[in-house]
Design a protein around this motif. Structure first.
Motif, PDB file in Angstrom:
ATOM      1  N   LEU A 161       3.733   2.213   3.743  1.00 22.75           N
ATOM      2  CA  LEU A 161       2.546   2.760   4.585  1.00 22.75           C
ATOM      3  C   LEU A 161       1.718   4.051   4.067  1.00 22.75           C
ATOM      4  CD1 LEU A 161       4.180   2.122   8.025  1.00 22.75           C
ATOM      5  CD2 LEU A 161       2.544   0.510   6.887  1.00 22.75           C
ATOM      6  N   SER A 162       2.433   4.851   3.344  1.00 24.86           N
ATOM      7  CA  SER A 162       1.835   5.888   3.033  1.00 24.86           C
ATOM      8  C   SER A 162       0.866   5.626   1.649  1.00 24.86           C
ATOM      9  CB  SER A 162       2.724   7.038   2.236  1.00 24.86           C
ATOM     10  OG  SER A 162       3.472   6.432   1.106  1.00 24.86           O
ATOM     11  N   PRO A 167      -4.412   4.543  10.745  1.00 22.33           N
ATOM     12  CA  PRO A 167      -3.473   3.267  11.031  1.00 22.33           C
ATOM     13  C   PRO A 167      -3.539   2.221  10.432  1.00 22.33           C
ATOM     14  CG  PRO A 167      -4.730   4.237  13.202  1.00 22.33           C
ATOM     15  CD  PRO A 167      -5.504   4.602  11.717  1.00 22.33           C
ATOM     16  N   PRO A 168      -2.148   1.497  10.430  1.00 24.57           N
ATOM     17  CA  PRO A 168      -2.031   0.095   9.555  1.00 24.57           C
ATOM     18  C   PRO A 168      -2.827  -0.823  10.186  1.00 24.57           C
ATOM     19  CG  PRO A 168      -0.083   0.803  10.673  1.00 24.57           C
ATOM     20  CD  PRO A 168      -1.022   1.987  11.047  1.00 24.57           C
ATOM     21  N   SER A 169      -3.347  -1.687   9.243  1.00 19.61           N
ATOM     22  CA  SER A 169      -3.974  -2.968   9.458  1.00 19.61           C
ATOM     23  C   SER A 169      -2.892  -3.844   9.805  1.00 19.61           C
ATOM     24  CB  SER A 169      -4.895  -3.531   8.462  1.00 19.61           C
ATOM     25  OG  SER A 169      -3.947  -3.690   7.257  1.00 19.61           O
ATOM     26  N   LEU A 170      -3.251  -5.130  10.514  1.00 18.20           N
ATOM     27  CA  LEU A 170      -2.525  -6.094  10.907  1.00 18.20           C
ATOM     28  C   LEU A 170      -1.848  -6.770   9.754  1.00 18.20           C
ATOM     29  CD1 LEU A 170      -1.324  -7.932  13.235  1.00 18.20           C
ATOM     30  CD2 LEU A 170      -3.103  -9.521  12.904  1.00 18.20           C
ATOM     31  N   PRO A 171      -2.193  -7.051   8.580  1.00 19.61           N
ATOM     32  CA  PRO A 171      -1.518  -7.642   7.464  1.00 19.61           C
ATOM     33  C   PRO A 171      -0.481  -6.618   6.827  1.00 19.61           C
ATOM     34  CG  PRO A 171      -3.960  -7.907   7.049  1.00 19.61           C
ATOM     35  CD  PRO A 171      -3.808  -6.890   8.418  1.00 19.61           C
ATOM     36  N   LEU A 174       2.373  -6.724   9.349  1.00 20.69           N
ATOM     37  CA  LEU A 174       3.341  -7.885   9.023  1.00 20.69           C
ATOM     38  C   LEU A 174       3.912  -7.696   7.988  1.00 20.69           C
ATOM     39  CD1 LEU A 174       0.540 -10.751  10.084  1.00 20.69           C
ATOM     40  CD2 LEU A 174       2.370  -9.738  11.543  1.00 20.69           C
ATOM     41  N   ILE A 175       3.561  -7.181   6.851  1.00 23.71           N
ATOM     42  CA  ILE A 175       4.515  -7.000   5.658  1.00 23.71           C
ATOM     43  C   ILE A 175       5.620  -6.050   5.921  1.00 23.71           C
ATOM     44  CG2 ILE A 175       4.600  -5.939   3.188  1.00 23.71           C
ATOM     45  CD1 ILE A 175       1.522  -6.994   3.042  1.00 23.71           C
ATOM     46  N   SER A 176       5.236  -4.948   6.673  1.00 25.73           N
ATOM     47  CA  SER A 176       6.355  -4.040   7.126  1.00 25.73           C
ATOM     48  C   SER A 176       7.282  -4.579   7.912  1.00 25.73           C
ATOM     49  CB  SER A 176       5.756  -2.945   7.872  1.00 25.73           C
ATOM     50  OG  SER A 176       4.656  -2.252   6.887  1.00 25.73           O
ATOM     51  N   LEU A 177       7.097  -5.550   8.868  1.00 23.40           N
ATOM     52  CA  LEU A 177       7.973  -6.345   9.648  1.00 23.40           C
ATOM     53  C   LEU A 177       8.803  -7.041   8.710  1.00 23.40           C
ATOM     54  CD1 LEU A 177       5.862  -7.186  12.722  1.00 23.40           C
ATOM     55  CD2 LEU A 177       7.681  -5.455  12.739  1.00 23.40           C
ATOM     56  N   VAL A 178       8.353  -7.833   7.829  1.00 22.51           N
ATOM     57  CA  VAL A 178       9.060  -8.607   6.959  1.00 22.51           C
ATOM     58  C   VAL A 178      10.137  -7.594   6.182  1.00 22.51           C
ATOM     59  CG1 VAL A 178       9.072 -10.288   4.958  1.00 22.51           C
ATOM     60  CG2 VAL A 178       7.274 -10.395   6.724  1.00 22.51           C
ATOM     61  N   LEU A 179       9.834  -6.648   5.822  1.00 22.58           N
ATOM     62  CA  LEU A 179      10.649  -5.681   5.016  1.00 22.58           C
ATOM     63  C   LEU A 179      11.691  -5.235   5.855  1.00 22.58           C
ATOM     64  CD1 LEU A 179       7.998  -3.734   2.924  1.00 22.58           C
ATOM     65  CD2 LEU A 179       9.658  -5.308   1.978  1.00 22.58           C
ATOM     66  N   THR A 180      11.233  -5.041   7.079  1.00 17.85           N
ATOM     67  CA  THR A 180      12.384  -4.552   8.065  1.00 17.85           C
ATOM     68  C   THR A 180      13.315  -5.527   8.616  1.00 17.85           C
ATOM     69  OG1 THR A 180      10.786  -2.909   8.904  1.00 17.85           O
ATOM     70  CG2 THR A 180      12.744  -3.502  10.274  1.00 17.85           C
TER      71      THR A 180
END
Length: 396
Positions: A161-162, A167-171, A174-180
């Protein structure tokens, strides 16, 4: 230069997505160049934060004192714990010497290493008490790779994210959620639901601090509400469902699954205001309290030191969390701010989950109390996290 600054300010105002309230965590931090005239102090040159180090030392001393009583004065156990604290402090001070930009560059590789280790656990991991969570390394001993992800998860999401607009966009969300979610699933399959939820939370905290819009937070909460009944029916193991049922009515099986919670609450209540006195606890010394030196150590502590002792411990924990947040707010780069904030929130969750579990407001999930429960790996991992925090603070 002034025109460029005004242009950027105008673009910020006209942005269709105004920063949410938690984005103030980023916006209120000082900017590069504001402290160029400030000379580093002696502590900064040593890359040590004296306040955070003091709070950790006090917590370690309190933890060793309580362990001596809760373990029935087992000096061998106390010595092992003291050695773990010593190794942890060395690890913390060593990691504090490394600049945050090194950790930022190393974050994706550490994350990939952690995921591959979790896959290795599924393939040839060591099974203990029905759980496959460890890898046996000849000549070294057993290693629990899920501990790596307690640091690797927030590092990875902060790294990702850095590098993006906040603030982060929706894509990017979603990528952050997959990584989590990937490590969460691998750890939950071991099975280790408690650790998997803590690691999932550490990734979510980075997203929250990055300025996740409240609409997305509300949508996520609604999705969790839908997933919970499905998880109850198809994903949770029988013993995990039994823990929830025991939480709701521990007296239904007072001599079986409800024994731990009943004895824990008895120990906490019998401590009263000032406690029974050091080495005077009966629930732990007479072995009514299970795991009095590990998961339920706060119950043994409360019995001997009472409400006063609990308030002292909570104050110490709050001081550590507050100092971690303060370091995050004073950081000059997004990676450090996101990582320090997420580590502070994760530490709070560890304390809250264990205290809630022992006092009967949360299911028993086997989460140790930071710096108080016996366990070398957990202590060294926590010390490593605060080494990262000190590195963020002392490297300007």
């Amino acid at each position: 230069m002034l025109a460029c600054a005004q242009h950027r300010s105008a673009n910020f105002v006209k942005s269709p997505m105004s920063p949410s309230s938690q984005y103030k965590f980023l916006r209120q931090a000082p900017r590069d160049g504001l402290s160029t005239a400030m000379l580093p102090s002696r502590w900064q040159r040593l890359h040590i934060d004296p306040w955070l180090c003091l709070f950790l030392i006090l917590n370690a001393m309190l933890g060793l004192t309580v362990l001596y009583s809760a373990s029935a004065q087992d000096m061998a156990l106390v010595s092992k714990q003291a050695m773990s604290f010593g190794i942890g402090f060395v690890v913390m001070l060593t990691l504090a010497q490394i600049p945050p930009k090194v950790y930022q560059a190393f974050s994706p590789y550490f994350y990939v290493f952690g995921v591959m280790s979790l896959v290795a656990v599924m393939v040839f991991g060591e099974v203990r008490m029905g759980a496959q969570r460890w890898i046996d390394i000849p000549g070294f001993g057993s290693v629990q790779p899920s501990e790596f992800m307690k640091i690797g998860m927030p590092m990875m999401i902060a790294w990702f994210l850095s590098r993006k607009p906040l603030p982060p966009s929706l894509p990017n969300v979603l990528i952050s959620l997959v990584l989590t979610v990937v490590p969460f699933i691998l750890i939950a399959e071991q099975p280790d639901l408690g650790t998997s939820l803590l690691i999932l939370a550490s990734g979510m905290f980075v997203l929250f601090l990055s300025g996740l819009p409240w609409k997305m937070i509300g949508a996520a909460a609604a999705a969790v509400g839908v997933i919970i009944p499905i998880a109850w029916e198809f994903l949770l193991h029988d013993y995990q469902r039994q823990r929830v049922l025991t939480l709701l009515d521990p007296e239904a099986d007072a001599l079986g699954t409800g024994w731990n919670i009943i004895q824990s609450k008895t120990a906490i209540g019998s401590g009263g205001f000032s406690g029974k006195g050091f080495l005077e606890g009966t629930q732990s010394h007479l072995h009514f309290l299970p795991e009095g030196h590990t998961d339920f150590v706060i119950a043994a502590y409360s019995e001997e030191f009472g409400l006063i002792g609990i308030l002292i411990l909570i104050t110490l924990y709050c001081a550590i969390i507050f100092r971690t947040f303060q370091i995050g707010l004073n950081c000059f780069h997004n990676y450090g701010r996101l990582l320090a904030g997420a580590l502070g929130l994760s530490f709070f969750v560890y304390v809250f989950v264990n205290a809630g579990m022992v006092s009967g407001i949360l299911p028993v999930v086997g989460v140790p109390l930071p710096f108080m429960s016996y366990g070398g790996t957990a202590i060294i991992t926590l010390m490593a996290t605060f080494g990262l925090v000190m590195s963020i603070h002392t490297h300007r």
